[in-house]
Scaffold this motif. Structure first.
Motif, PDB file in Angstrom:
ATOM      1  N   GLU A   1      30.590  51.584  37.636  1.00  9.37           N
ATOM      2  CA  GLU A   1      29.807  50.388  37.969  1.00  9.37           C
ATOM      3  C   GLU A   1      29.993  49.293  36.922  1.00  9.37           C
ATOM      4  OE1 GLU A   1      27.870  49.528  40.710  1.00  9.37           O
ATOM      5  OE2 GLU A   1      28.966  51.233  41.519  1.00  9.37           O
ATOM      6  N   VAL A   2      29.991  49.670  35.655  1.00 10.07           N
ATOM      7  CA  VAL A   2      30.184  48.674  34.600  1.00 10.07           C
ATOM      8  C   VAL A   2      31.598  48.105  34.675  1.00 10.07           C
ATOM      9  CG1 VAL A   2      30.243  48.269  32.108  1.00 10.07           C
ATOM     10  CG2 VAL A   2      28.446  49.690  33.094  1.00 10.07           C
ATOM     11  N   ARG A   3      32.565  48.967  34.940  1.00 10.68           N
ATOM     12  CA  ARG A   3      33.940  48.486  35.068  1.00 10.68           C
ATOM     13  C   ARG A   3      34.060  47.498  36.228  1.00 10.68           C
ATOM     14  NH1 ARG A   3      39.605  51.907  35.933  1.00 10.68           N
ATOM     15  NH2 ARG A   3      40.864  50.071  36.402  1.00 10.68           N
ATOM     16  N   ALA A   4      33.442  47.803  37.369  1.00 12.04           N
ATOM     17  CA  ALA A   4      33.494  46.892  38.518  1.00 12.04           C
ATOM     18  C   ALA A   4      32.860  45.553  38.168  1.00 12.04           C
ATOM     19  CB  ALA A   4      32.788  47.522  39.721  1.00 12.04           C
ATOM     20  N   PHE A   5      31.767  45.594  37.409  1.00 11.49           N
ATOM     21  CA  PHE A   5      31.131  44.345  36.989  1.00 11.49           C
ATOM     22  C   PHE A   5      32.061  43.559  36.072  1.00 11.49           C
ATOM     23  CE2 PHE A   5      28.753  41.967  33.789  1.00 11.49           C
ATOM     24  CZ  PHE A   5      28.081  41.076  34.603  1.00 11.49           C
ATOM     25  N   CYS A   6      32.717  44.238  35.134  1.00 11.96           N
ATOM     26  CA  CYS A   6      33.660  43.556  34.236  1.00 11.96           C
ATOM     27  C   CYS A   6      34.745  42.833  35.032  1.00 11.96           C
ATOM     28  CB  CYS A   6      34.304  44.559  33.287  1.00 11.96           C
ATOM     29  SG  CYS A   6      33.199  45.249  32.033  1.00 11.96           S
ATOM     30  N   GLU A   7      35.253  43.491  36.055  1.00 11.83           N
ATOM     31  CA  GLU A   7      36.325  42.904  36.859  1.00 11.83           C
ATOM     32  C   GLU A   7      35.809  41.717  37.673  1.00 11.83           C
ATOM     33  OE1 GLU A   7      37.573  46.391  38.911  1.00 11.83           O
ATOM     34  OE2 GLU A   7      38.837  47.100  37.262  1.00 11.83           O
ATOM     35  N   LEU A   8      34.571  41.822  38.193  1.00 10.11           N
ATOM     36  CA  LEU A   8      33.980  40.707  38.936  1.00 10.11           C
ATOM     37  C   LEU A   8      33.759  39.510  38.011  1.00 10.11           C
ATOM     38  CD1 LEU A   8      32.678  39.558  41.515  1.00 10.11           C
ATOM     39  CD2 LEU A   8      30.525  40.612  40.778  1.00 10.11           C
ATOM     40  N   ALA A   9      33.175  39.761  36.842  1.00  7.96           N
ATOM     41  CA  ALA A   9      32.937  38.676  35.886  1.00  7.96           C
ATOM     42  C   ALA A   9      34.253  38.022  35.478  1.00  7.96           C
ATOM     43  CB  ALA A   9      32.207  39.216  34.659  1.00  7.96           C
ATOM     44  N   ASP A  10      35.288  38.825  35.282  1.00 13.62           N
ATOM     45  CA  ASP A  10      36.602  38.291  34.905  1.00 13.62           C
ATOM     46  C   ASP A  10      37.109  37.301  35.952  1.00 13.62           C
ATOM     47  OD1 ASP A  10      39.221  38.567  33.271  1.00 13.62           O
ATOM     48  OD2 ASP A  10      39.849  39.018  35.321  1.00 13.62           O
ATOM     49  N   ARG A  11      37.016  37.674  37.228  1.00 12.34           N
ATOM     50  CA  ARG A  11      37.513  36.774  38.288  1.00 12.34           C
ATOM     51  C   ARG A  11      36.688  35.493  38.345  1.00 12.34           C
ATOM     52  NH1 ARG A  11      37.747  41.727  41.165  1.00 12.34           N
ATOM     53  NH2 ARG A  11      35.966  41.168  42.476  1.00 12.34           N
ATOM     54  N   ILE A  12      35.380  35.618  38.186  1.00 11.49           N
ATOM     55  CA  ILE A  12      34.517  34.441  38.295  1.00 11.49           C
ATOM     56  C   ILE A  12      34.756  33.483  37.132  1.00 11.49           C
ATOM     57  CG2 ILE A  12      32.108  33.689  38.142  1.00 11.49           C
ATOM     58  CD1 ILE A  12      31.387  36.077  39.934  1.00 11.49           C
ATOM     59  N   TYR A  13      34.771  33.982  35.916  1.00 11.01           N
ATOM     60  CA  TYR A  13      34.958  33.091  34.768  1.00 11.01           C
ATOM     61  C   TYR A  13      36.318  32.400  34.815  1.00 11.01           C
ATOM     62  CZ  TYR A  13      30.785  35.278  32.771  1.00 11.01           C
ATOM     63  OH  TYR A  13      29.511  35.729  32.552  1.00 11.01           O
ATOM     64  N   LYS A  14      37.350  33.136  35.220  1.00  8.03           N
ATOM     65  CA  LYS A  14      38.678  32.527  35.293  1.00  8.03           C
ATOM     66  C   LYS A  14      38.754  31.488  36.406  1.00  8.03           C
ATOM     67  CE  LYS A  14      41.251  36.265  33.065  1.00  8.03           C
ATOM     68  NZ  LYS A  14      42.168  37.410  33.235  1.00  8.03           N
ATOM     69  N   GLU A  15      37.953  31.663  37.449  1.00  3.39           N
ATOM     70  CA  GLU A  15      37.895  30.675  38.534  1.00  3.39           C
ATOM     71  C   GLU A  15      37.474  29.311  38.007  1.00  3.39           C
ATOM     72  OE1 GLU A  15      38.876  29.525  41.895  1.00  3.39           O
ATOM     73  OE2 GLU A  15      38.443  31.673  42.095  1.00  3.39           O
ATOM     74  N   PHE A  16      36.617  29.309  36.980  1.00  4.10           N
ATOM     75  CA  PHE A  16      36.128  28.051  36.421  1.00  4.10           C
ATOM     76  C   PHE A  16      36.968  27.583  35.226  1.00  4.10           C
ATOM     77  CE2 PHE A  16      32.419  29.779  38.619  1.00  4.10           C
ATOM     78  CZ  PHE A  16      32.000  28.672  39.333  1.00  4.10           C
ATOM     79  N   GLY A  17      38.023  28.312  34.915  1.00  2.00           N
ATOM     80  CA  GLY A  17      38.915  27.883  33.844  1.00  2.00           C
ATOM     81  C   GLY A  17      38.477  28.299  32.459  1.00  2.00           C
ATOM     82  N   PHE A  18      37.562  29.264  32.362  1.00  2.00           N
ATOM     83  CA  PHE A  18      37.124  29.729  31.054  1.00  2.00           C
ATOM     84  C   PHE A  18      38.014  30.875  30.567  1.00  2.00           C
ATOM     85  CE2 PHE A  18      32.922  28.249  32.716  1.00  2.00           C
ATOM     86  CZ  PHE A  18      32.677  27.276  31.758  1.00  2.00           C
ATOM     87  N   THR A  19      38.253  30.912  29.283  1.00  2.00           N
ATOM     88  CA  THR A  19      38.668  32.146  28.634  1.00  2.00           C
ATOM     89  C   THR A  19      37.414  32.742  27.999  1.00  2.00           C
ATOM     90  OG1 THR A  19      39.218  30.972  26.593  1.00  2.00           O
ATOM     91  CG2 THR A  19      40.992  31.306  28.181  1.00  2.00           C
ATOM     92  N   TYR A  20      37.489  34.001  27.599  1.00  8.27           N
ATOM     93  CA  TYR A  20      36.277  34.608  27.054  1.00  8.27           C
ATOM     94  C   TYR A  20      36.618  35.756  26.122  1.00  8.27           C
ATOM     95  CZ  TYR A  20      37.030  38.197  30.669  1.00  8.27           C
ATOM     96  OH  TYR A  20      37.570  39.175  31.462  1.00  8.27           O
ATOM     97  N   SER A  21      35.621  36.123  25.337  1.00  2.74           N
ATOM     98  CA  SER A  21      35.694  37.338  24.535  1.00  2.74           C
ATOM     99  C   SER A  21      34.523  38.224  24.931  1.00  2.74           C
ATOM    100  CB  SER A  21      35.648  37.019  23.041  1.00  2.74           C
ATOM    101  OG  SER A  21      34.451  36.343  22.713  1.00  2.74           O
ATOM    102  N   ILE A  22      34.660  39.521  24.706  1.00  2.63           N
ATOM    103  CA  ILE A  22      33.610  40.481  25.047  1.00  2.63           C
ATOM    104  C   ILE A  22      33.146  41.163  23.769  1.00  2.63           C
ATOM    105  CG2 ILE A  22      33.002  42.536  26.375  1.00  2.63           C
ATOM    106  CD1 ILE A  22      35.107  41.861  28.362  1.00  2.63           C
ATOM    107  N   LYS A  23      31.821  41.234  23.607  1.00  2.00           N
ATOM    108  CA  LYS A  23      31.223  41.897  22.452  1.00  2.00           C
ATOM    109  C   LYS A  23      30.311  43.027  22.944  1.00  2.00           C
ATOM    110  CE  LYS A  23      32.746  38.163  20.254  1.00  2.00           C
ATOM    111  NZ  LYS A  23      33.997  38.174  19.500  1.00  2.00           N
ATOM    112  N   LEU A  24      30.245  44.086  22.165  1.00  2.41           N
ATOM    113  CA  LEU A  24      29.321  45.181  22.450  1.00  2.41           C
ATOM    114  C   LEU A  24      28.229  45.162  21.387  1.00  2.41           C
ATOM    115  CD1 LEU A  24      28.350  47.730  23.861  1.00  2.41           C
ATOM    116  CD2 LEU A  24      30.036  49.046  22.563  1.00  2.41           C
ATOM    117  N   ALA A  25      27.008  44.799  21.812  1.00  2.00           N
ATOM    118  CA  ALA A  25      25.864  44.741  20.903  1.00  2.00           C
ATOM    119  C   ALA A  25      25.223  46.126  20.831  1.00  2.00           C
ATOM    120  CB  ALA A  25      24.860  43.695  21.382  1.00  2.00           C
TER     121      ALA A  25
END
Length: 667
Positions: free
Chosen positions: A419-443
């Motif tokens: 489930e977390v992996r599926a969310f990561c993949e969904l977030a990746d597609r959405i952020y890239k749709e808007f032209g963002f790059t991103y970093s991921i942190k584990l708190a």
């Protein structure tokens, strides 16, 4: 005790040196180039002064300006001290308090004399000049250790009541470090510092503004003057930063929001947003876009109450943690006397929800859930209210009423990683749709937390494994683990977006929570016929619509992609003879689903072009007598020189293609 100690360098080599040798001396022994470049040391991994004597065997790394993170931290810390010294030189009697480094500079808080009053922006150039004089003097920055009581007495004798108060609160018997600038000025500080003021570039800083502050951030305490500055390692870095600030000012969402007629804020609803028609078009497009995404991902949308009983918030734990930030109301009409409402002690309290998660648990608890029902993904465009401090509010970025693209996934232990992996993949597609790059942190787990160590071990590993399986736990995605920064009930993954001018924004999160299902008694029937607790994954991608729209305004500088633009095209006439054709073209565009306006005003076309460009309309269709006769339009595209001629039908087809919103259902 031996007079020699062992110093191990990063390359694994070691040398024996006399006890009391400084890192600066070791740098000089290695070579003159390093002696000149070294500005600090890392001793057993801790940043330290390069002139600090070594007293035991250590692991030593020498820090140069190439180690930019550490070098900037040191430089900004020194700039703050030099600022304080300069202010006291120019304005005798001013008391000093504290002055930390910040993400791009530094500040220092001062208590000005009663005669002078708060500092003013127009005084900053003179303070800058005095700072440059101190830097040019190349004054050594020398560390001393003082007895606590001796230091308190010194501060009191110097009239530094704020410093004396702070020193008095340190543990009895503590030795406290101070730093001298030459022999004339000192400040209480843990350090480290550069070896001398001359190590700073006098052209690499700028004082930016003055604001009010309170001693220790408490409005009940004395009011202070805070002077902000930005500091860098060299003039080139400073100039680049000032250019970024200039660009950021042009992109300020509050300024563009007014120019584009998107929204406004006013005192009568402080902390809440008045969305204008243009702005709400963007909201609706984003809402529809997110609905398509969550529908495709198997979420079920719900709607929950705005107001719930305080007992629910007590059970969830939010009443104890968030009550001061919640809007609460008594569940009875209070009597009123001259002093105001009289509320009985047995009144039932209600609260506007500051978050959606407890309500989603209540939906989950309706009816018996089986292991076959999981994962259950519950989504809500949930309106929340938090009583944020007045001074913390900032346009769309920090508000009191906001709507989250909020969802909670109730799942079994064996479903968490997928489930977390599926969310990561969904977030990746959405952020890239808007032209963002991103970093991921584990708190990771904070010091104060609920749950067992075993629970935290499991939750952190599940999030870590999911990101790894998604291929995102890599340097390319800025993967980093942040000890102590998780929520009190769960670790979390954070998405830090980078916008068009290099700024970062923490937006999306997913948290793996075993605490709230326990507190609110959520359960399902397992394959073994027994009751089990689900794991609750809290997740959001936009974070809040308000803040995400603010970020998008600044990211695109108001030049939204056509599918998001409030007005996608304007048909503008050159002469009145083309009015009928302009109306006909507008009607056809509307029928084709294009958000279009018609500008028939008796104004010069250059005026119309300039006005609609300021409004960030993606395309302007200019028509005159010739275009009316030929059934064509002259297209002027925002940000491009010149114009293109095409038939009206071709223009409609082009606009339809651009105006088609992204659809993740086929992703």
């Amino acid at each position: 005790m031996s007079d020699l100690i062992r110093v191990t360098l990063p390359d694994g080599s070691a040398r024996e040196v006399a006890r009391g040798t400084t890192p600066a001396q070791i740098a000089a022994d290695i070579g003159p180039g390093l002696a000149k470049a070294a500005i600090a040391a890392k001793i057993d991994g801790e940043l330290s002064d390069i002139m600090r004597p070594l007293e035991a065997d250590v692991q030593l790394a020498l820090v140069t300006s190439k180690d930019e993170e550490e070098a900037l931290e040191l430089a900004r810390h020194d700039f703050a001290h030099i600022l304080a010294e300069a202010v006291q030189n120019l304005f005798p009697g001013t008391q000093i308090t504290f002055g930390p480094s910040t993400a791009d500079g530094f500040y220092y808080d001062f208590a000005p004399t009663a005669d002078h009053g708060p500092f003013r922006d127009e005084e900053l150039p003179a303070i800058e000049e005095e700072m440059r004089r101190i830097i040019a003097a190349n004054k050594p920055l020398r560390r001393e250790v003082w007895d606590r009581n001796d230091l308190i007495a010194r501060w009191q004798a110097d009239g530094e009541t704020f410093k004396a108060e702070w020193a008095a609160e340190l543990p009895e018997g503590d030795e406290i470090s101070v730093y001298w600038s030459g022999d004339e000025w000192m400040d209480m500080c843990r350090g480290p510092h550069l070896a001398s003021t001359g190590k700073l570039d006098p052209a690499a800083f700028k004082l930016t503004r003055v604001s009010g502050a309170y001693w220790r951030g408490d409005q009940k305490n004395a009011q202070l003057s805070r002077i902000y500055g930005t500091g860098w390692l060299n003039k080139k870095q400073l100039n680049a930063h000032m250019m970024r600030l200039e660009e950021a000012a042009k992109r300020d969402h509050r300024k563009l929001g007014q120019e584009m007629d998107l929204f406004h804020l006013q005192q009568e609803a402080h902390g809440s947003v008045f969305w204008h028609p243009n702005g709400f078009v963007i909201w609706r497009e984003l809402e529809a876009y997110m609905r398509r995404a969550i529908d495709a991902a198997g979420y079920k949308e719900v709607k929950t109450p705005q107001v719930m009983d305080a007992r629910q918030w007590e059970q969830s734990g939010h009443w104890g943690k968030y009550r001061e930030n919640m809007f609460v109301i008594p569940d009875e009409v209070p009597n009123v006397d001259d002093d105001g409402p009289i509320i009985s002690n047995d009144a039932d309290w209600m609260a506007l929800k500051p978050m959606n998660c407890p309500a989603h648990v209540l939906i989950f608890r309706q009816g018996i859930k089986s292991y076959r029902d999981l994962p259950l993904r519950i989504y809500e465009n949930g309106c929340c209210h938090r009583n944020e401090p007045h001074g913390a509010l900032h346009g769309l970025m920090r508000v009191r009423q906001f709507t989250q693209d909020d969802a909670h996934i109730f799942c079994r232990e064996d479903q968490i990683v997928s489930e977390v992996r599926a969310f990561c993949e969904l977030a990746d597609r959405i952020y890239k749709e808007f032209g963002f790059t991103y970093s991921i942190k584990l708190a990771l787990r904070p010091e104060k937390r609920f749950g067992t160590e075993e629970m935290w071990d499991m939750a952190e590993n599940e999030l870590r494994n999911a990101v790894t399986e998604a291929g995102l736990a890599t340097p390319e995605y800025g993967w980093e683990e942040l000890p102590g920064e998780g929520a009190f009930y769960a670790p979390k993954l954070e998405w830090h977006l980078t916008d068009a001018i290099g700024r970062t924004w923490q937006v999306g999160t997913i948290q793996s929570d075993r605490v709230l299902p326990e507190r609110l008694d959520a359960s399902y029937i397992g394959e073994d016929g027994a009751r089990h607790r689900p794991v609750m994954l809290h997740r959001a991608i936009f974070g809040s619509y308000e803040r995400f729209i603010g970020i998008l305004i600044e990211h695109f500088a108001g030049r939204f992609p056509t599918w998001l633009a409030p007005v996608q095209t304007v048909v503008a006439t050159i002469v009145s003879d083309a009015d009928d054709y302009a109306k006909e073209a507008t009607a056809k565009l509307q029928a084709a689903g294009i958000r279009v306006e018609c500008d028939l005003r008796n104004e010069k076309i250059n005026y119309k072009v300039r006005e609609h460009s300021l409004a960030k309309v993606p395309h302007l269709l200019v028509v005159g007598k010739r275009e009316a006769e030929e059934g064509t339009v002259a297209i002027r595209t925002l940000g491009q020189e010149g114009q293109r001629m095409m038939s009206l039908d071709e223009a409609i087809a082009m606009l339809q293609a651009e105006a088609k919103a992204p659809d993740l259902r086929g992703a």
